[in-house]
Design an enzyme around this catalytic site. Structure first.
Site, short mmCIF file in Angstrom:
data_model
loop_
_atom_site.label_atom_id
_atom_site.label_comp_id
_atom_site.label_asym_id
_atom_site.label_seq_id
_atom_site.Cartn_x
_atom_site.Cartn_y
_atom_site.Cartn_z
CG ASP A 61 -1.93 1.11 1.24
OD1 ASP A 61 -1.77 2.08 0.48
OD2 ASP A 61 -2.89 1.01 2.03
CG ASN A 88 -0.97 4.66 -12.53
OD1 ASN A 88 -1.60 5.43 -13.24
ND2 ASN A 88 -1.50 3.53 -12.07
CE1 TYR A 160 -6.91 11.51 -8.52
CE2 TYR A 160 -7.40 13.40 -9.90
CZ TYR A 160 -6.87 12.14 -9.75
OH TYR A 160 -6.29 11.53 -10.82
CB ALA A 162 -5.53 19.85 -2.97
#
Length: 240
Positions: A61, A88, A160, A162
């Protein structure tokens, strides 16, 4: 688009490699001869994609600090070095999307933990391997997947957007600082794609209006190869 270039021996790491753009990148890179390691959280998906593609799968993670160095060690052991890192993996933050006033602090933290800190930590952990690749004349590149939400103020996309804006500026600064080490940094916006992440954000969107992840992956690979001087001549030859 010309995609007949040979990536034989190019050592690439892809985060978020079991769905959407990440999966398309893993498949395309393997198809072109690259040696690929990819990271994702779900063990069953990692095992399936590793078996399908022959890439080295790593279950981890990116949002957890303690997972970063084990990722780096597995990457360098499996690939014997790193030429390209593609950050990504992404988190939307709140789902469904929420206005900033309705976004919990923990939801913003979750987006920053993956989209910004995860990318920063993994890049830092692999910086030495990338610098070694540059010294060996192989070239070295970090590609951070950005978004138009990093520059456009879309209501509901605050966490997302920011995090991606911060990632884009981090990329620009690191590109300046890492010139002495021979490492290039790119922030690339793949456009709106027909991916699980996009469907999670906008479930009512018409998939026919969105870019296929396979097309976005091909475009990104072309831009990356163009940024690696030792490979750019291959791309130029294909387009001649």
């Amino acid at each position: 688009m010309q995609m007949n270039i040979d990536l034989q021996g190019l050592r690439v790491v892809v985060t978020g490699g079991t769905s959407g753009l990440g999966l398309a990148l893993v498949r395309k890179l393997i198809e072109k001869g690259a040696c690929v390691a990819f990271v994702a959280r779900t063990a069953s998906n990692v095992e399936r994609i590793a078996a399908e593609t022959g890439a080295h799968g790593i279950v981890a993670d990116l949002g957890k600090k303690e997972h970063i160095y084990p990722i780096a060690m597995q990457v360098t052991a499996s690939l014997s070095g790193v030429d390209i890192l593609i950050n990504n993996a992404s988190s939307l933050g709140p789902v469904p999307l929420a206005l900033l006033a309705d976004t919990e602090c923990e939801q913003l933290e979750a987006a920053l933990a993956v989209n910004l800190l995860g990318a920063f930590r993994l890049t830092k952990a692999l910086f030495g391997a990338l610098a070694a690749s540059a010294r060996e004349g192989r070239g070295a590149l970090v590609t951070n997947i950005s978004s138009d939400a990093a520059v456009n103020a879309y209501p509901g996309w605050g966490a997302y957007g920011a995090s991606k804006a911060a990632l884009a500026h981090l990329t620009a600064i690191w590109d300046e600082e890492a010139k002495v080490d021979g490492i290039r940094f790119l922030a690339l916006d793949p456009g709106d794609m027909d991916t699980p992440l996009h469907a999670l954000a906008l479930p009512d969107a018409d998939p026919s209006t969105l870019k296929a992840p396979e097309l976005a992956a091909a475009e990104i690979i072309e831009k990356m190869i163009g940024a690696l001087p030792v490979r750019a001549n291959l791309l130029a030859g294909e387009q001649a």
